[in-house]
Design a protein around this motif. Sequence first.
Motif, PDB file in Angstrom:
ATOM      1  N   VAL A   1       0.463  -0.912   0.403  1.00  0.00           N
ATOM      2  CA  VAL A   1      -0.265   0.230   0.208  1.00  0.00           C
ATOM      3  C   VAL A   1       0.975   1.214  -0.003  1.00  0.00           C
ATOM      4  O   VAL A   1       0.710   2.339  -0.810  1.00  0.00           O
ATOM      5  N   ARG A   2       2.047   1.447   0.592  1.00  0.00           N
ATOM      6  CA  ARG A   2       3.260   2.603   0.723  1.00  0.00           C
ATOM      7  C   ARG A   2       3.719   2.044  -0.675  1.00  0.00           C
ATOM      8  O   ARG A   2       3.002   3.765  -0.630  1.00  0.00           O
ATOM      9  N   ARG A   3       3.864   1.390  -1.292  1.00  0.00           N
ATOM     10  CA  ARG A   3       4.401   1.386  -2.494  1.00  0.00           C
ATOM     11  C   ARG A   3       3.800   2.042  -2.905  1.00  0.00           C
ATOM     12  O   ARG A   3       4.049   2.924  -4.467  1.00  0.00           O
ATOM     13  N   LEU A   4       1.929   1.626  -3.480  1.00  0.00           N
ATOM     14  CA  LEU A   4       1.652   1.770  -4.859  1.00  0.00           C
ATOM     15  C   LEU A   4       0.343   3.265  -4.349  1.00  0.00           C
ATOM     16  O   LEU A   4      -0.046   3.869  -5.495  1.00  0.00           O
ATOM     17  N   ILE A   5       0.342   3.694  -3.204  1.00  0.00           N
ATOM     18  CA  ILE A   5      -1.046   4.217  -3.048  1.00  0.00           C
ATOM     19  C   ILE A   5      -0.498   5.638  -2.303  1.00  0.00           C
ATOM     20  O   ILE A   5       0.161   5.472  -1.401  1.00  0.00           O
ATOM     21  N   ASP A   6      -0.845   6.560  -3.211  1.00  0.00           N
ATOM     22  CA  ASP A   6      -0.953   7.706  -2.719  1.00  0.00           C
ATOM     23  C   ASP A   6      -1.905   9.082  -1.651  1.00  0.00           C
ATOM     24  O   ASP A   6      -2.883   8.839  -2.284  1.00  0.00           O
ATOM     25  N   ARG A   7      -1.484   8.442  -0.112  1.00  0.00           N
ATOM     26  CA  ARG A   7      -2.998   8.915   0.905  1.00  0.00           C
ATOM     27  C   ARG A   7      -3.037  10.355   0.681  1.00  0.00           C
ATOM     28  O   ARG A   7      -3.650  10.785   1.305  1.00  0.00           O
ATOM     29  N   ASN A   8      -2.453  11.194  -0.091  1.00  0.00           N
ATOM     30  CA  ASN A   8      -2.281  13.145  -0.752  1.00  0.00           C
ATOM     31  C   ASN A   8      -3.335  13.005  -1.963  1.00  0.00           C
ATOM     32  O   ASN A   8      -4.109  14.161  -2.017  1.00  0.00           O
ATOM     33  N   MET A   9      -3.946  12.267  -2.514  1.00  0.00           N
ATOM     34  CA  MET A   9      -4.962  11.987  -3.796  1.00  0.00           C
ATOM     35  C   MET A   9      -6.349  11.138  -2.754  1.00  0.00           C
ATOM     36  O   MET A   9      -6.287  10.181  -2.069  1.00  0.00           O
ATOM     37  N   PRO A  10      -7.026  11.157  -3.583  1.00  0.00           N
ATOM     38  CA  PRO A  10      -8.377  10.060  -3.206  1.00  0.00           C
ATOM     39  C   PRO A  10      -8.630   9.201  -3.422  1.00  0.00           C
ATOM     40  O   PRO A  10      -7.585   8.793  -4.263  1.00  0.00           O
ATOM     41  N   ILE A  11      -9.071   8.054  -2.345  1.00  0.00           N
ATOM     42  CA  ILE A  11      -8.870   7.009  -3.002  1.00  0.00           C
ATOM     43  C   ILE A  11     -10.585   6.143  -2.568  1.00  0.00           C
ATOM     44  O   ILE A  11     -11.407   6.764  -1.745  1.00  0.00           O
ATOM     45  N   ALA A  12      -9.875   4.904  -3.128  1.00  0.00           N
ATOM     46  CA  ALA A  12     -11.918   4.554  -3.411  1.00  0.00           C
ATOM     47  C   ALA A  12     -11.826   3.027  -2.146  1.00  0.00           C
ATOM     48  O   ALA A  12     -10.498   2.598  -2.080  1.00  0.00           O
ATOM     49  N   CYS A  13     -12.477   2.817  -1.097  1.00  0.00           N
ATOM     50  CA  CYS A  13     -12.505   1.658  -0.646  1.00  0.00           C
ATOM     51  C   CYS A  13     -13.446   0.867  -0.845  1.00  0.00           C
ATOM     52  O   CYS A  13     -14.653   1.089  -0.741  1.00  0.00           O
ATOM     53  N   LEU A  14     -13.042  -0.433  -0.803  1.00  0.00           N
ATOM     54  CA  LEU A  14     -14.531  -1.881  -1.209  1.00  0.00           C
ATOM     55  C   LEU A  14     -13.727  -2.878  -0.240  1.00  0.00           C
ATOM     56  O   LEU A  14     -13.232  -3.412   0.044  1.00  0.00           O
ATOM     57  N   PHE A  15     -15.489  -2.703   0.302  1.00  0.00           N
ATOM     58  CA  PHE A  15     -15.839  -3.725   1.131  1.00  0.00           C
ATOM     59  C   PHE A  15     -17.398  -4.608   0.612  1.00  0.00           C
ATOM     60  O   PHE A  15     -17.704  -3.803   0.927  1.00  0.00           O
ATOM     61  N   VAL A  16     -17.381  -4.691  -0.613  1.00  0.00           N
ATOM     62  CA  VAL A  16     -18.027  -5.777  -1.416  1.00  0.00           C
ATOM     63  C   VAL A  16     -18.680  -7.192  -1.379  1.00  0.00           C
ATOM     64  O   VAL A  16     -17.462  -7.771  -1.271  1.00  0.00           O
ATOM     65  N   SER A  17     -19.328  -7.203  -0.515  1.00  0.00           N
ATOM     66  CA  SER A  17     -20.351  -8.150   0.139  1.00  0.00           C
ATOM     67  C   SER A  17     -18.718  -9.230   1.147  1.00  0.00           C
ATOM     68  O   SER A  17     -18.607 -10.767   0.593  1.00  0.00           O
TER      69      SER A  17
END
Length: 274
Positions: free
Chosen positions: A147-163
């Motif tokens: 997550v640290r490598r791929l996700i920029d915490r300063n930009m919008p993120i979509a978190c999925l909790f699908v089923s």
Amino acid sequence: MRGRDAGRKAIQPDFSKPSVARMYDWLIGGRDNYPVDREACKELLQIAPSTRELALVNRAFLVRAVRYLAEECGITQYIDHGSGLPTSPNVHQVVQQFHSDARVVYVDNDPIVLGHGKMMLAEDTATTAVILQDMRNTEAIFESDEVRRLIDRNMPIACLFVSVLHCVPEKDDPWKLVRDAARRLPPGSYLVISQLASDDEQLRSDITQFMREITGGNWGEVRSLDEVGRFFEGLELVEAQAPCEVSLWRPDSEIGPRQKTKEWVEFGGVARLP
């Protein structure tokens, strides 16, 4: 139900018991399942005959929601909690139709999912990853190397909790789990949430007991519609006035797939952080 035992501690695969991941895989026409999973599904279909339809409707909702976030909201970062076994199209395949450099991290605690995921993503490691982690451990997920490598915490993120949230029992407070994830997201981020629900108390009890027994306790519970609605408190629902049976969320067409029978439903929606 979306193919995973995401609310539990990671263990070695046990092929003597049905797996939620493999049961879901069979219900949507996949091949990564075993006789024990198929037999469990057949028993479940006797209790809730619309379960196969429900699984297909849920998968279609996931694809529509991700397409909406990518195409209309410009979201290029996704964390998919309880991702389950790879099923085409996967989240990164949907998103990368619109953003070739979009980044997706899949999270599941099933070692089988990890193995299949690593094979699936072998050529996409620059933009995708799969991690073996209990989805209740939000801090470990957000602080993981991938997550640290791929996700920029300063930009919008979509978190999925699908089923997946029905795999978390009430004692582990799934509502807090969603809040913990949301508070780690920057403004303008989104959550996609659906969970198995019914307002028939006896049906909720019967299916919950059945699933706990056949999975050796790797299950949470079917919840009421109001209980699922609590996941959206403090969030801004988009494209809907309230959580709904997910086949009704931005349907592709008037003749698109619907869940006609109602013994239980996938209930949820898409919400934006203010």
